[in-house]
Design a protein around this motif. Sequence first.
Motif, PDB file in Angstrom:
ATOM      1  N   LEU B  71       0.800  -1.229   0.000  1.00 14.76           N
ATOM      2  CA  LEU B  71       0.000   0.000   0.000  1.00 14.76           C
ATOM      3  C   LEU B  71       0.834   1.281   0.000  1.00 14.76           C
ATOM      4  CD1 LEU B  71      -2.557  -0.996   2.826  1.00 14.76           C
ATOM      5  CD2 LEU B  71      -2.974  -1.052   0.358  1.00 14.76           C
ATOM      6  N   HIS B  72       2.130   1.186   0.352  1.00 13.93           N
ATOM      7  CA  HIS B  72       2.843   2.385   0.802  1.00 13.93           C
ATOM      8  C   HIS B  72       2.994   3.462  -0.267  1.00 13.93           C
ATOM      9  CE1 HIS B  72       6.366   0.908  -1.361  1.00 13.93           C
ATOM     10  NE2 HIS B  72       7.054   1.950  -0.993  1.00 13.93           N
ATOM     11  N   ASP B  73       3.017   3.097  -1.531  1.00 13.06           N
ATOM     12  CA  ASP B  73       3.275   4.097  -2.581  1.00 13.06           C
ATOM     13  C   ASP B  73       2.026   4.543  -3.330  1.00 13.06           C
ATOM     14  OD1 ASP B  73       5.933   4.763  -2.345  1.00 13.06           O
ATOM     15  OD2 ASP B  73       6.662   3.326  -3.833  1.00 13.06           O
ATOM     16  N   LEU B  74       0.843   4.057  -2.958  1.00 12.99           N
ATOM     17  CA  LEU B  74      -0.362   4.397  -3.735  1.00 12.99           C
ATOM     18  C   LEU B  74      -0.595   5.902  -3.835  1.00 12.99           C
ATOM     19  CD1 LEU B  74      -2.827   1.592  -2.585  1.00 12.99           C
ATOM     20  CD2 LEU B  74      -2.105   2.038  -4.943  1.00 12.99           C
ATOM     21  N   VAL B  75      -0.193   6.644  -2.798  1.00 11.76           N
ATOM     22  CA  VAL B  75      -0.385   8.107  -2.839  1.00 11.76           C
ATOM     23  C   VAL B  75       0.361   8.749  -4.009  1.00 11.76           C
ATOM     24  CG1 VAL B  75      -0.862   8.331  -0.373  1.00 11.76           C
ATOM     25  CG2 VAL B  75       1.513   8.459  -1.191  1.00 11.76           C
ATOM     26  N   GLU B  76       1.365   8.048  -4.530  1.00 15.44           N
ATOM     27  CA  GLU B  76       2.136   8.602  -5.658  1.00 15.44           C
ATOM     28  C   GLU B  76       1.297   8.724  -6.933  1.00 15.44           C
ATOM     29  OE1 GLU B  76       5.735   6.397  -6.108  1.00 15.44           O
ATOM     30  OE2 GLU B  76       6.517   7.024  -4.168  1.00 15.44           O
ATOM     31  N   ILE B  77       0.152   8.044  -6.979  1.00 15.11           N
ATOM     32  CA  ILE B  77      -0.750   8.233  -8.128  1.00 15.11           C
ATOM     33  C   ILE B  77      -1.084   9.716  -8.272  1.00 15.11           C
ATOM     34  CG2 ILE B  77      -3.109   7.795  -8.942  1.00 15.11           C
ATOM     35  CD1 ILE B  77      -2.817   4.952  -7.704  1.00 15.11           C
ATOM     36  N   ASP B  78      -1.269  10.413  -7.176  1.00 12.07           N
ATOM     37  CA  ASP B  78      -1.570  11.852  -7.221  1.00 12.07           C
ATOM     38  C   ASP B  78      -0.323  12.724  -7.114  1.00 12.07           C
ATOM     39  OD1 ASP B  78      -4.201  11.087  -7.340  1.00 12.07           O
ATOM     40  OD2 ASP B  78      -4.775  11.896  -5.389  1.00 12.07           O
ATOM     41  N   VAL B  79       0.672  12.275  -6.351  1.00  9.50           N
ATOM     42  CA  VAL B  79       1.780  13.162  -5.965  1.00  9.50           C
ATOM     43  C   VAL B  79       3.039  12.894  -6.788  1.00  9.50           C
ATOM     44  CG1 VAL B  79       3.199  13.897  -3.996  1.00  9.50           C
ATOM     45  CG2 VAL B  79       0.812  13.252  -3.629  1.00  9.50           C
ATOM     46  N   GLY B  80       3.155  11.713  -7.362  1.00  6.48           N
ATOM     47  CA  GLY B  80       4.384  11.314  -8.050  1.00  6.48           C
ATOM     48  C   GLY B  80       5.418  10.845  -7.054  1.00  6.48           C
ATOM     49  N   ASP B  81       6.493  10.241  -7.577  1.00 11.36           N
ATOM     50  CA  ASP B  81       7.576   9.800  -6.701  1.00 11.36           C
ATOM     51  C   ASP B  81       8.494  10.984  -6.396  1.00 11.36           C
ATOM     52  OD1 ASP B  81       9.254   7.743  -5.394  1.00 11.36           O
ATOM     53  OD2 ASP B  81      10.690   8.335  -6.925  1.00 11.36           O
ATOM     54  N   VAL B  82       8.885  11.118  -5.140  1.00 14.20           N
ATOM     55  CA  VAL B  82       9.838  12.170  -4.750  1.00 14.20           C
ATOM     56  C   VAL B  82      11.162  11.480  -4.415  1.00 14.20           C
ATOM     57  CG1 VAL B  82      10.314  14.075  -3.168  1.00 14.20           C
ATOM     58  CG2 VAL B  82       7.943  13.552  -3.811  1.00 14.20           C
ATOM     59  N   PRO B  83      12.154  11.568  -5.325  1.00 14.58           N
ATOM     60  CA  PRO B  83      13.400  10.821  -5.116  1.00 14.58           C
ATOM     61  C   PRO B  83      14.118  11.246  -3.828  1.00 14.58           C
ATOM     62  CG  PRO B  83      13.241  11.557  -7.393  1.00 14.58           C
ATOM     63  CD  PRO B  83      12.153  12.252  -6.625  1.00 14.58           C
ATOM     64  N   ILE B  84      14.643  10.263  -3.112  1.00  7.81           N
ATOM     65  CA  ILE B  84      15.280  10.502  -1.820  1.00  7.81           C
ATOM     66  C   ILE B  84      16.472  11.448  -1.930  1.00  7.81           C
ATOM     67  CG2 ILE B  84      16.721   8.403  -2.027  1.00  7.81           C
ATOM     68  CD1 ILE B  84      15.168   9.470   1.250  1.00  7.81           C
ATOM     69  N   HIS B  85      17.195  11.399  -3.064  1.00 14.73           N
ATOM     70  CA  HIS B  85      18.402  12.219  -3.195  1.00 14.73           C
ATOM     71  C   HIS B  85      18.143  13.550  -3.918  1.00 14.73           C
ATOM     72  CE1 HIS B  85      20.910   9.092  -1.543  1.00 14.73           C
ATOM     73  NE2 HIS B  85      20.515   8.232  -2.449  1.00 14.73           N
ATOM     74  N   GLU B  99       1.788  16.891   3.128  1.00 15.79           N
ATOM     75  CA  GLU B  99       0.377  17.307   3.054  1.00 15.79           C
ATOM     76  C   GLU B  99      -0.276  16.801   1.774  1.00 15.79           C
ATOM     77  OE1 GLU B  99       0.731  21.346   5.825  1.00 15.79           O
ATOM     78  OE2 GLU B  99       0.411  21.543   3.645  1.00 15.79           O
ATOM     79  N   ALA B 100       0.465  16.872   0.684  1.00 17.60           N
ATOM     80  CA  ALA B 100      -0.086  16.387  -0.591  1.00 17.60           C
ATOM     81  C   ALA B 100      -0.340  14.874  -0.526  1.00 17.60           C
ATOM     82  CB  ALA B 100       0.864  16.716  -1.740  1.00 17.60           C
ATOM     83  N   GLU B 101       0.582  14.144   0.121  1.00 16.17           N
ATOM     84  CA  GLU B 101       0.398  12.698   0.231  1.00 16.17           C
ATOM     85  C   GLU B 101      -0.793  12.353   1.136  1.00 16.17           C
ATOM     86  OE1 GLU B 101       4.900  11.061  -0.819  1.00 16.17           O
ATOM     87  OE2 GLU B 101       4.227  10.969   1.274  1.00 16.17           O
ATOM     88  N   ILE B 108      -7.697   8.284  -2.344  1.00 16.13           N
ATOM     89  CA  ILE B 108      -7.542   6.947  -2.920  1.00 16.13           C
ATOM     90  C   ILE B 108      -8.123   5.878  -1.984  1.00 16.13           C
ATOM     91  CG2 ILE B 108      -5.847   5.234  -3.686  1.00 16.13           C
ATOM     92  CD1 ILE B 108      -4.113   7.781  -4.526  1.00 16.13           C
ATOM     93  N   PHE B 109      -7.783   5.929  -0.711  1.00 15.91           N
ATOM     94  CA  PHE B 109      -8.369   4.952   0.220  1.00 15.91           C
ATOM     95  C   PHE B 109      -9.866   5.220   0.396  1.00 15.91           C
ATOM     96  CE2 PHE B 109      -3.829   4.904   1.862  1.00 15.91           C
ATOM     97  CZ  PHE B 109      -3.511   3.719   1.223  1.00 15.91           C
ATOM     98  N   GLY B 110     -10.287   6.466   0.144  1.00 16.33           N
ATOM     99  CA  GLY B 110     -11.701   6.827   0.236  1.00 16.33           C
ATOM    100  C   GLY B 110     -12.574   6.174  -0.821  1.00 16.33           C
TER     101      GLY B 110
END
Lengths: 196, 196
Positions: B71-85, B99-101, B108-110
């Motif tokens: 489940l952990h990355d599903l929020v990226e559907i709206d926010v995109g991936d934010v690279p760690i570096h 906040e965006a996530e 999405i869970f809604g």
Amino acid sequence: MSPDDRLAAQFAFLNEADRLKSVLRATTLCDGSRAENSGEHSWHLALYALTLADQAEPGVDINRVIRMLLLHDLVEIDVGDVPIHSMGGTAHASTATQEAESRAADRIFGLLPPDLARDFRALWDEFEAAQTPDARFAKSLDRVQPVMANLQSGGGTWITYNVTLDQLDTRVGEKISRGAPRLWDWVRAQARHFFA
Amino acid sequence: MSPDDRLAAQFAFLNEADRLKSVLRATTLCDGSRAENSGEHSWHLALYALTLADQAEPGVDINRVIRMLLLHDLVEIDVGDVPIHSMGGTAHASTATQEAESRAADRIFGLLPPDLARDFRALWDEFEAAQTPDARFAKSLDRVQPVMANLQSGGGTWITYNVTLDQLDTRVGEKISRGAPRLWDWVRAQARHFFA
């Protein structure tokens, strides 16, 4: 086996598994933009199990179902995906395919430390045999997900392989019904409109 | 909620989740052939949890870890991936990203029936907070897998973002150590050669 050798074997398996992301399926993403690969398909199926757990028969262990689904397609790294509707629906269950998949399981699970190799192979064998309630539910989900992708993408492999509703009932519906009968009733009601 | 309405909500979520397969990460596949997407990444992490379960602290429930990772990355559907570096290692933990996530998780869970929406959101919140042993181990794996991809592909995002071994220790190593200290010792010994 030293702790370092054990970790090296665990990562040899995990690095090899990465190749499943390059195995393409006949099914497309729901938006039809490209072929789905077997790695992301395996994730989606595990999410299906988590989300549709209430559709499993009493006694099904969803955690075991998820484990089976995470592992079930790894053999495709060597064998490739065999589409359910290809060769008039016969290729998938052929002896040649099954023997090739068994050799692939020997090689790929054989990368692991012996205890994990044994555990993962047993889960894969159970999935393939489709005799236990856990395996039957896992197999049902593996058949449902491409139906939903085809519905979303406007036909998908049903068009590619010129599939009829009767063929869908035989090749897909009967297998879904074995593990999740109520689920097939609902999914078929959605799919029926496409073939009308 | 009728059984049919419940299934419709479950499939609305599962069809929406399909979009995670189109979210691209900074990390590539191990063979460097293309960017990894967040759907296949989530599958690989769940397989990491299954394979590296013996690296977790006593009391960690691997089945819950696997659920979090699915489940952990599903929020990226709206926010995109934010690279760690990216952005000198600061973008990932910014208030704006968090906040965006959180809004993405609401949406999405809604889509799910209320009981599942609550359960999945609680797992995601626990993962994000990284305070429980299960969440800490899940977070560790989420940091280990890109290290292995970079090592396999000849540098990957370490080259893209001009990363030093000190920065790897701070941004990645400290977080892996919190949930899986022995694992970081082994992985760092592999990674060290790249920066030598």
